[in-house]
Scaffold this active site. Structure first.
Site, PDB file in Angstrom:
ATOM      1  N   ARG A 189      69.345 -18.032   5.727  1.00 47.13           N
ATOM      2  CA  ARG A 189      70.070 -19.033   6.504  1.00 47.13           C
ATOM      3  C   ARG A 189      71.105 -18.348   7.389  1.00 47.13           C
ATOM      4  O   ARG A 189      71.914 -17.558   6.915  1.00 47.13           O
ATOM      5  CB  ARG A 189      70.747 -20.030   5.565  1.00 47.13           C
ATOM      6  CG  ARG A 189      71.138 -21.333   6.216  1.00 47.13           C
ATOM      7  CD  ARG A 189      71.712 -22.296   5.195  1.00 47.13           C
ATOM      8  NE  ARG A 189      72.990 -21.834   4.669  1.00 47.13           N
ATOM      9  CZ  ARG A 189      73.948 -22.636   4.216  1.00 47.13           C
ATOM     10  NH1 ARG A 189      73.775 -23.938   4.212  1.00 47.13           N
ATOM     11  NH2 ARG A 189      75.068 -22.145   3.747  1.00 47.13           N
ATOM     12  N   ASP A 248      77.789 -37.740   5.549  1.00 47.97           N
ATOM     13  CA  ASP A 248      78.371 -36.452   5.188  1.00 47.97           C
ATOM     14  C   ASP A 248      78.244 -35.540   6.410  1.00 47.97           C
ATOM     15  O   ASP A 248      77.135 -35.218   6.839  1.00 47.97           O
ATOM     16  CB  ASP A 248      77.627 -35.864   3.986  1.00 47.97           C
ATOM     17  CG  ASP A 248      78.203 -34.539   3.507  1.00 47.97           C
ATOM     18  OD1 ASP A 248      78.744 -33.781   4.340  1.00 47.97           O
ATOM     19  OD2 ASP A 248      78.084 -34.239   2.309  1.00 47.97           O
ATOM     20  N   TYR A 298      86.223 -26.169   5.892  1.00 45.51           N
ATOM     21  CA  TYR A 298      86.198 -24.706   5.765  1.00 45.51           C
ATOM     22  C   TYR A 298      84.980 -24.066   6.411  1.00 45.51           C
ATOM     23  O   TYR A 298      84.822 -22.860   6.373  1.00 45.51           O
ATOM     24  CB  TYR A 298      86.290 -24.283   4.293  1.00 45.51           C
ATOM     25  CG  TYR A 298      85.337 -24.988   3.359  1.00 45.51           C
ATOM     26  CD1 TYR A 298      84.001 -24.618   3.270  1.00 45.51           C
ATOM     27  CD2 TYR A 298      85.785 -26.021   2.547  1.00 45.51           C
ATOM     28  CE1 TYR A 298      83.138 -25.263   2.411  1.00 45.51           C
ATOM     29  CE2 TYR A 298      84.928 -26.681   1.682  1.00 45.51           C
ATOM     30  CZ  TYR A 298      83.608 -26.292   1.612  1.00 45.51           C
ATOM     31  OH  TYR A 298      82.748 -26.943   0.757  1.00 45.51           O
ATOM     32  N   LYS A 299      84.104 -24.864   7.015  1.00 44.69           N
ATOM     33  CA  LYS A 299      82.936 -24.314   7.690  1.00 44.69           C
ATOM     34  C   LYS A 299      83.262 -24.144   9.177  1.00 44.69           C
ATOM     35  O   LYS A 299      84.003 -23.245   9.558  1.00 44.69           O
ATOM     36  CB  LYS A 299      81.720 -25.209   7.461  1.00 44.69           C
ATOM     37  CG  LYS A 299      81.334 -25.384   5.997  1.00 44.69           C
ATOM     38  CD  LYS A 299      80.078 -26.213   5.863  1.00 44.69           C
ATOM     39  CE  LYS A 299      79.806 -26.631   4.426  1.00 44.69           C
ATOM     40  NZ  LYS A 299      79.579 -25.508   3.506  1.00 44.69           N
ATOM     41  N   PHE A 351      72.652 -32.353  -0.254  1.00 39.01           N
ATOM     42  CA  PHE A 351      73.308 -31.315  -1.055  1.00 39.01           C
ATOM     43  C   PHE A 351      73.477 -31.872  -2.467  1.00 39.01           C
ATOM     44  O   PHE A 351      73.856 -33.035  -2.638  1.00 39.01           O
ATOM     45  CB  PHE A 351      74.668 -30.980  -0.443  1.00 39.01           C
ATOM     46  CG  PHE A 351      75.365 -29.820  -1.096  1.00 39.01           C
ATOM     47  CD1 PHE A 351      74.960 -28.527  -0.838  1.00 39.01           C
ATOM     48  CD2 PHE A 351      76.413 -30.025  -1.976  1.00 39.01           C
ATOM     49  CE1 PHE A 351      75.595 -27.442  -1.436  1.00 39.01           C
ATOM     50  CE2 PHE A 351      77.048 -28.956  -2.586  1.00 39.01           C
ATOM     51  CZ  PHE A 351      76.644 -27.659  -2.318  1.00 39.01           C
TER      52      PHE A 351
END
Length: 398
Positions: free
Chosen positions: A372, A198, A223-224, A129
């Protein structure tokens, strides 16, 4: 494209047999098929009342007294211990606070500081990312090291006695490829370096095994798949054996051994607490704590089994509902190489995703041509999965 009765029937049967299906009632959901939990998880039903209590009673009535009698001060470690079993860690190794980016910076710089003298290179996942890459580059400049991006598959050959630390993603955010955390960690250690992982796209979606596999440092967002809410604080894992050597580049008063002594010199607190920096963000922290209650009684291996079943079924339905060659799956087929999302390459992906959302199927678009879809097993069902593929097929046939 019309419904395939055999797929709709299979979906109904799979949902009826799903041991995790009752968990859907723990979330605030509607008729939308929500396949974007890998960007922002759904709202757990327990959170609004908890946040209201924190604001009205703990802050509004108790005010500063809540730091002690409301458990505010110890929240970063307490909530870290709630996350620990979800990523395969024993208590006392995770602290919650700050953003993922800030924790990546702490972890990479601390790893370099713990590395042997003379190791002058940091390796970073070349497919990472973007922010992780930016942070790694800044950490390299700050510590006088050279940064070298390397594709994870090529990492073992790139390691040497120059390597100080390696920053890797457990799951590729675009393709959903699951990287070999045990094998790559072992390779990093064999080279005498430290591994920083990560976990943003794996925490809460699949077993991680931080302790089992000897991971040195890890970071992740909440938050995922952990459903902590927009901007909820991230977490930092420091392996117990390294905690006495963990030298944070961001020491703060709350990571001081005696925070209220207000000493002019810094003395780090023992344990993972030294990963703290400033005053905890209490409102979002306690919202996260309430959100984590949805995991009570849930086994991560059961979540993983359902995730794989959902993504397998989705791919089967996509094949049935779309014309050959219209989309290309870029997520690996083997289960050992797949996270909890499916990425489909489609030339007009941006416009297709807009129309999917208009039809009540919410995924997301990644530039330049990727659709996605994230599968959160706690609340996504097989009927949702069949419907998403069917709507996609209808839109692509137009």
């Amino acid at each position: 494209m019309s419904e395939r009765p055999e797929l709709a029937l299979r979906a109904k049967e799979l949902d009826a047999a799903d041991e995790l299906a009752p968990l859907r009632e723990r979330f605030v959901l509607d008729d939308v098929v929500y396949l974007d939990g890998n960007s922002l998880g759904a709202l757990p039903v327990s959170v609004p009342d908890r946040v209201a209590d924190v604001v009205r009673r703990q802050w509004g009535e108790r005010r500063i007294r809540s730091w002690e009698d409301g458990g505010w001060w110890t929240a970063p470690e307490r909530i870290g211990d709630r996350i620990a079993p979800l990523v395969g860690a024993a208590p006392g190794q995770i602290v919650v606070g700050d953003s993922t980016s800030v924790n990546v910076f702490k972890a990479v710089v601390a790893a370099v500081r713990m590395a042997d003298a003379g190791r002058d290179e940091i390796l970073v996942d070349a497919t990472t990312f973007p922010t992780d890459g930016y942070i790694a580059e800044s950490a390299a400049r700050m510590t006088g090291r050279t940064l070298r991006p390397v594709p994870p598959a090529e990492l073992p050959a790139a390691l040497s006695d120059r390597t100080a630390a390696v920053l890797l993603n457990h799951v590729d955010y675009r393709s959903g490829r699951l990287h070999d955390l045990p094998g790559l960690t072992a390779a990093v250690h064999a080279a005498g370096a430290l591994a920083v992982w990560d976990l943003c796209h794996s925490a809460g979606a699949l077993p991680v095994g931080l302790d089992e596999h000897g991971v040195d440092l890890a970071v992740g967002c909440t938050y995922k798949y952990l459903n902590g809410g927009p901007g909820s604080p991230a977490f930092l894992y420091v392996r117990r054996e390294l905690q006495d050597r963990f030298d944070s580049p961001l020491p703060g008063w709350t990571s001081h051994a005696e925070p209220f002594a207000m000493s002019a010199s810094f003395a780090p607190a023992p344990g993972a607490v030294r990963g703290r920096v400033g005053t905890p963000d209490i409102l979002s922290m306690l919202a996260l704590e309430a959100a984590l209650e949805v995991w009570d009684g849930v086994r991560v291996d059961a979540v993983r089994a359902k995730s794989l079943a959902l993504t397998d079924f989705f791919l089967e339905c996509v094949d049935a509902y779309t014309e050959p060659g219209r989309v290309e799956c870029v997520t690996p087929g083997p289960h050992a190489e797949r996270g909890s999302q499916i990425a489909l390459r489609c030339p007009d992906a941006g416009e297709v995703m807009k129309r999917l959302i208009d039809r009540g199927v919410v995924g997301d678009f990644r530039h330049p041509d990727v659709l996605r879809f994230g599968f959160t097993p706690l609340y996504v069902g097989f009927a949702d999965t069949e419907r998403a593929a069917r709507v996609l097929g209808e839109l692509l046939a137009r």
